[in-house]
Design a protein around this motif. Structure first.
Motif, PDB file in Angstrom:
ATOM      1  N   VAL A 259      29.391 -16.119 -36.384  1.00  0.00           N
ATOM      2  CA  VAL A 259      30.142 -17.217 -35.661  1.00  0.00           C
ATOM      3  C   VAL A 259      31.560 -17.433 -36.481  1.00  0.00           C
ATOM      4  O   VAL A 259      32.929 -17.509 -35.843  1.00  0.00           O
ATOM      5  CB  VAL A 259      29.564 -18.370 -35.544  1.00  0.00           C
ATOM      6  N   THR A 260      31.569 -17.403 -37.614  1.00  0.00           N
ATOM      7  CA  THR A 260      32.812 -17.458 -38.538  1.00  0.00           C
ATOM      8  C   THR A 260      33.802 -16.360 -38.144  1.00  0.00           C
ATOM      9  O   THR A 260      34.991 -16.603 -38.149  1.00  0.00           O
ATOM     10  CB  THR A 260      32.337 -17.346 -40.151  1.00  0.00           C
ATOM     11  N   GLU A 261      33.440 -15.126 -38.132  1.00  0.00           N
ATOM     12  CA  GLU A 261      34.274 -14.016 -37.727  1.00  0.00           C
ATOM     13  C   GLU A 261      35.144 -14.324 -36.425  1.00  0.00           C
ATOM     14  O   GLU A 261      36.114 -14.222 -36.013  1.00  0.00           O
ATOM     15  CB  GLU A 261      33.622 -12.633 -37.965  1.00  0.00           C
ATOM     16  N   ALA A 263      35.481 -17.154 -34.719  1.00  0.00           N
ATOM     17  CA  ALA A 263      36.247 -18.179 -34.953  1.00  0.00           C
ATOM     18  C   ALA A 263      37.664 -17.595 -35.287  1.00  0.00           C
ATOM     19  O   ALA A 263      38.632 -18.049 -34.704  1.00  0.00           O
ATOM     20  CB  ALA A 263      36.003 -19.157 -35.804  1.00  0.00           C
ATOM     21  N   SER A 270      38.125 -22.015 -38.665  1.00  0.00           N
ATOM     22  CA  SER A 270      36.703 -22.092 -39.126  1.00  0.00           C
ATOM     23  C   SER A 270      35.820 -21.981 -38.068  1.00  0.00           C
ATOM     24  O   SER A 270      35.999 -22.335 -36.760  1.00  0.00           O
ATOM     25  CB  SER A 270      36.485 -23.280 -40.207  1.00  0.00           C
ATOM     26  N   ASN A 271      34.410 -21.714 -38.439  1.00  0.00           N
ATOM     27  CA  ASN A 271      33.433 -22.027 -37.511  1.00  0.00           C
ATOM     28  C   ASN A 271      33.272 -23.484 -37.021  1.00  0.00           C
ATOM     29  O   ASN A 271      32.645 -23.657 -35.816  1.00  0.00           O
ATOM     30  CB  ASN A 271      31.948 -21.158 -37.796  1.00  0.00           C
ATOM     31  N   GLN A 272      33.461 -24.377 -37.989  1.00  0.00           N
ATOM     32  CA  GLN A 272      33.392 -25.872 -37.508  1.00  0.00           C
ATOM     33  C   GLN A 272      34.266 -26.192 -36.429  1.00  0.00           C
ATOM     34  O   GLN A 272      33.816 -26.804 -35.387  1.00  0.00           O
ATOM     35  CB  GLN A 272      33.451 -26.709 -38.885  1.00  0.00           C
ATOM     36  N   LEU A 274      35.596 -24.124 -34.089  1.00  0.00           N
ATOM     37  CA  LEU A 274      35.096 -23.279 -32.843  1.00  0.00           C
ATOM     38  C   LEU A 274      34.032 -24.221 -32.268  1.00  0.00           C
ATOM     39  O   LEU A 274      33.836 -24.343 -31.125  1.00  0.00           O
ATOM     40  CB  LEU A 274      34.924 -21.862 -32.976  1.00  0.00           C
ATOM     41  N   ALA A 275      32.967 -24.460 -33.131  1.00  0.00           N
ATOM     42  CA  ALA A 275      32.023 -25.523 -32.855  1.00  0.00           C
ATOM     43  C   ALA A 275      32.384 -26.560 -31.950  1.00  0.00           C
ATOM     44  O   ALA A 275      31.791 -27.098 -30.997  1.00  0.00           O
ATOM     45  CB  ALA A 275      31.192 -25.713 -33.928  1.00  0.00           C
ATOM     46  N   SER A 285      26.682 -25.351 -28.650  1.00  0.00           N
ATOM     47  CA  SER A 285      27.250 -24.843 -29.884  1.00  0.00           C
ATOM     48  C   SER A 285      27.289 -23.275 -29.540  1.00  0.00           C
ATOM     49  O   SER A 285      26.719 -22.848 -28.764  1.00  0.00           O
ATOM     50  CB  SER A 285      26.203 -25.014 -31.039  1.00  0.00           C
ATOM     51  N   SER A 287      26.017 -20.840 -31.272  1.00  0.00           N
ATOM     52  CA  SER A 287      24.851 -20.074 -31.645  1.00  0.00           C
ATOM     53  C   SER A 287      24.081 -20.434 -30.245  1.00  0.00           C
ATOM     54  O   SER A 287      23.133 -19.455 -29.948  1.00  0.00           O
ATOM     55  CB  SER A 287      24.124 -20.643 -32.643  1.00  0.00           C
TER      56      SER A 287
END
Length: 313
Positions: A259-261, A263, A270-272, A274-275, A285, A287
């Motif tokens: 997920v980090t990539e 984003a 960051s993945n945060q 994107l979340a 989310s 995931s």
């Protein structure tokens, strides 16, 4: 009292005597700066800075006296009211009670050419009666609320977000003083729409600016932003978010990238981030989305198809 020279409103509130009262500050690519302050009663005067500064009272009920570039006034504010400080003017402001204010500053150097093109003349940054005390502006209040919410969601505002919001606010200030920008006739030419949409797609991971999109369409940023909305149905910044969420969905469905990539691939830091965006637009989310589309029988979340993406800002 002689106030030290500051190059911007943001620098004054970062380094000046009122810096300890700042609660939040966000700046984006030189286009605008946003801050929220909680200040005690008393003298909250600002030095002359080369920015147009719009203040919003978040609490209301405080009496203010002073001069922000349009002559002396003494009036009580209401919640949500605005005060517009003239560029290059040392404000004299006294507040009767403690207060909470959100401010957005527009560096004249960053906006001069854009406004010159919008009015086809030299724009003087003189908003007349709006420099003479509190005023209500529901459209600006709505724009700032949306801008602040998007900043909370995405962190430091992108150049596209900041410039588009700035165009919206400045256009409304012009309308309020009876000097609206020239009306837009129709949307983008088909070739201009194709070019701008393709540029947004191929540069999805970058911090693309409204200026760059406008140049591609051979228009001023103000005219481009309004014509894009007429053609596409939503502002450029909203369409960009749609593209990013759609691409993230595709990558979650078809790849095993972390997920980090993903984003970073779609332009989020960051993945945060994107979340937060995903939770707003997909109500789950990243995931959970991946699990829902790959194994819906074992997923505990309710899946919404990609076509159900919302158009809300």
């Amino acid at each position: 009292m002689t106030l030290q020279a500051y190059s911007s409103f943001a620098q004054w509130y970062s380094e000046g005597r009122l810096s300890t009262y700042v609660r939040t500050m966000k700046s984006a690519g030189g286009a605008l700066s946003m801050l929220e302050v909680e200040q005690p009663a008393g003298d909250v005067s600002d030095p002359a800075v080369p920015d147009l500064v719009l203040h919003q009272d978040l609490l209301g009920g405080s009496r203010i006296s002073g001069d922000v570039g349009g002559g002396r006034f003494n009036a009580r504010s209401e919640k949500g009211n605005f005060l517009l400080a003239r560029p290059n003017f040392a404000n004299a402001i006294m507040m009767e009670t403690s207060h909470r204010v959100r401010s957005v500053s527009f560096p004249v150097a960053q906006w001069q050419d854009k406004l010159d093109e919008a009015v086809d003349a030299r724009f003087l940054f003189d908003f007349q009666d709006l420099h003479r005390g509190w005023f209500a502006a529901p459209a600006i209040w709505s724009a700032l609320r949306q801008l602040w919410a998007l900043c909370d969601e995405q962190g430091i505002p992108s150049r596209l977000l900041a410039q588009a919001a700035g165009c919206e606010i400045l256009a409304e200030l012009c309308r309020l003083v009876g000097a609206p920008l020239a009306p837009v006739k129709g949307g983008l030419a088909p070739w201009a729409e194709r070019r701008s949409l393709e540029l947004m797609r191929v540069r999805l991971s970058e911090d693309i600016s409204l200026d760059e999109l406008a140049v591609e369409a051979r228009l001023s940023p103000f005219h481009f932003a309004r014509m894009f909305k007429q053609s596409v149905g939503v502002p450029p910044r909203v369409h960009l978010t749609r593209l990013r969420v759609e691409k993230a969905c595709e990558l979650l469905e078809r790849t095993d990238l972390p997920v980090t990539e993903i984003a970073l691939e779609v332009g989020y830091s960051s993945n945060q981030v994107l979340a937060r965006v995903f939770m707003k637009h997909r109500r789950m989310s990243p995931s959970d989305y991946r699990r829902a589309v790959r194994d819906p029988a074992r997923s505990s979340v309710s899946f919404r198809p990609l076509s159900a993406l919302e158009g809300r800002e």
